[in-house]
Scaffold this motif. Structure first.
Motif, mmCIF file in Angstrom:
data_model
loop_
_atom_site.group_PDB
_atom_site.id
_atom_site.type_symbol
_atom_site.label_atom_id
_atom_site.label_comp_id
_atom_site.label_asym_id
_atom_site.label_seq_id
_atom_site.Cartn_x
_atom_site.Cartn_y
_atom_site.Cartn_z
ATOM 1 N N MET A 1 18.239 23.667 41.422
ATOM 2 C CA MET A 1 18.506 24.967 42.040
ATOM 3 C C MET A 1 20.011 25.111 42.275
ATOM 4 O O MET A 1 20.648 24.167 42.729
ATOM 5 C CB MET A 1 17.749 25.068 43.368
ATOM 6 N N ASN A 2 20.550 26.276 41.950
ATOM 7 C CA ASN A 2 21.991 26.446 42.136
ATOM 8 C C ASN A 2 22.314 27.765 42.828
ATOM 9 O O ASN A 2 21.489 28.684 42.889
ATOM 10 C CB ASN A 2 22.733 26.348 40.800
ATOM 11 N N ALA A 3 23.525 27.827 43.361
ATOM 12 C CA ALA A 3 23.967 28.998 44.112
ATOM 13 C C ALA A 3 25.437 29.270 43.833
ATOM 14 O O ALA A 3 26.187 28.384 43.408
ATOM 15 C CB ALA A 3 23.753 28.787 45.609
ATOM 16 N N VAL A 4 25.843 30.507 44.077
ATOM 17 C CA VAL A 4 27.233 30.921 43.959
ATOM 18 C C VAL A 4 27.690 31.460 45.309
ATOM 19 O O VAL A 4 26.953 32.205 45.972
ATOM 20 C CB VAL A 4 27.402 32.005 42.868
ATOM 21 N N ILE A 5 28.894 31.063 45.725
ATOM 22 C CA ILE A 5 29.497 31.573 46.957
ATOM 23 C C ILE A 5 30.608 32.544 46.574
ATOM 24 O O ILE A 5 31.491 32.201 45.781
ATOM 25 C CB ILE A 5 30.077 30.436 47.818
ATOM 26 N N SER A 30 27.414 26.344 41.991
ATOM 27 C CA SER A 30 27.912 26.519 40.624
ATOM 28 C C SER A 30 29.331 27.063 40.597
ATOM 29 O O SER A 30 30.105 26.757 39.682
ATOM 30 C CB SER A 30 26.999 27.461 39.845
ATOM 31 N N ALA A 31 29.670 27.898 41.594
ATOM 32 C CA ALA A 31 31.009 28.492 41.619
ATOM 33 C C ALA A 31 31.321 28.978 43.021
ATOM 34 O O ALA A 31 30.417 29.369 43.771
ATOM 35 C CB ALA A 31 31.113 29.645 40.628
ATOM 36 N N SER A 44 29.477 37.954 34.172
ATOM 37 C CA SER A 44 29.441 38.432 32.791
ATOM 38 C C SER A 44 29.439 37.288 31.784
ATOM 39 O O SER A 44 29.101 37.481 30.613
ATOM 40 C CB SER A 44 30.644 39.353 32.516
ATOM 41 N N GLN A 45 29.795 36.088 32.249
ATOM 42 C CA GLN A 45 29.919 34.945 31.345
ATOM 43 C C GLN A 45 28.935 33.826 31.635
ATOM 44 O O GLN A 45 28.889 32.839 30.899
ATOM 45 C CB GLN A 45 31.344 34.387 31.428
ATOM 46 N N ASN A 46 28.150 33.956 32.697
ATOM 47 C CA ASN A 46 27.265 32.861 33.094
ATOM 48 C C ASN A 46 25.854 33.365 33.410
ATOM 49 O O ASN A 46 25.644 34.544 33.723
ATOM 50 C CB ASN A 46 27.824 32.155 34.342
ATOM 51 N N ASN A 69 27.048 46.030 39.218
ATOM 52 C CA ASN A 69 27.290 45.835 37.786
ATOM 53 C C ASN A 69 26.259 44.931 37.117
ATOM 54 O O ASN A 69 26.354 44.665 35.923
ATOM 55 C CB ASN A 69 28.692 45.242 37.577
ATOM 56 N N LEU A 70 25.284 44.460 37.889
ATOM 57 C CA LEU A 70 24.266 43.571 37.345
ATOM 58 C C LEU A 70 22.964 44.339 37.123
ATOM 59 O O LEU A 70 22.545 45.124 37.976
ATOM 60 C CB LEU A 70 24.013 42.403 38.299
#
Length: 251
Positions: A1-5, A30-31, A44-46, A69-70
């Motif tokens: 499981m991953n997350a972005v902050i 992840s980022a 847009s890239q991941n 934008n998603l």
């Protein structure tokens, strides 16, 4: 499981990542992104992550701008510095949130809720996002115009160390030790300045985080501050504001 902050305050982002690591080691970050621009570019890239921690107000826009934008997005735990009344509206819409400065117990609750509802994205409807935009998209003041002799000068809020009430007037004090009267009350300043960067410590002072260089305990459960530039009078955090002041500095 991953997350972005997505958080524009580097310290806040690192602290959130550390707390997530302690409370949910199964979640990989992840980022860590800091703006609408970098967030939009990353998505847009991941491949979208399982969870997004999203600051509502970023330096170049609003976190909602990234989501707009998603085509589709995972569950979102918002972070916000807005007051409790706004947060009640947020909670009513059925979305998770973390009120800044983030408290570990609140993050634990939000993560537990995510674990229970991760397979159901019903609460994140477009209608609810629209309501959230209307609730949270508030512009804070970026500049102050002051009169200097027969001229006017403009100061960015980043140039301001603190505001002080003195004999019925409010003075703007810059980081370069300049002082100018302004036509605002402390109450007004509390509403128009970003609470991430400025805190009202008592009836007379509103300070920026960059101006606080020393903190000392003081009698009657208060705190004594040393500011830069130096303030000749004692700068004391009132007893009823001490707890929130500590949380503000610890975000």
């Amino acid at each position: 499981m991953n997350a972005v902050i997505i958080e524009d305050e580097e310290f806040a982002s690192k602290r959130l990542a550390r707390l997530i690591g302690e409370l949910a080691p199964e979640i990989e970050i992840s980022a860590q992104l800091s703006s609408v621009e970098s967030g939009s570019a990353w998505f847009s890239q991941n491949t979208p992550p399982d969870l997004i921690f999203l600051d509502i107000q970023l330096n170049d826009g609003y976190g909602f701008d990234i989501l707009d934008n998603l085509e589709d997005h995972p569950p979102v735990i918002f972070t916000t510095a807005y007051n409790e009344y706004a947060v009640r509206g947020f909670k009513y819409n059925g979305l998770d949130y973390l009120l800044k400065p983030i408290v570990k117990a609140d993050l634990r609750t939000a993560l537990d809720k995510f674990r229970k509802t991760s397979t159901n994205n019903e609460g994140f409807s477009e209608l609810k996002f629209e309501r959230m935009k209307q609730l949270f998209q508030k512009e804070y003041k970026h500049r102050f115009m002051v009169k200097v002799g027969n001229q006017f000068r403009s100061f960015d809020v980043d140039d301001i160390a603190y505001f002080k009430s003195n004999e019925g007037l409010i003075y703007l004090h810059t980081h370069t030790a300049q002082s100018y009267p302004i036509e605002y009350s402390i109450d007004q300043l509390e509403n128009i300045l970003n609470p991430i960067h400025f805190f009202r410590i008592n009836r007379k002072f509103m300070v920026s985080v960059k101006a606080v260089i020393e903190i000392h305990t003081y009698f009657n459960s208060r705190l004594l501050l040393k500011l830069k530039p130096r303030e000749e009078t004692q700068v004391i955090v009132s007893r009823e504001r001490t707890t929130n002041f500590k949380r503000w500095l610890d975000m």
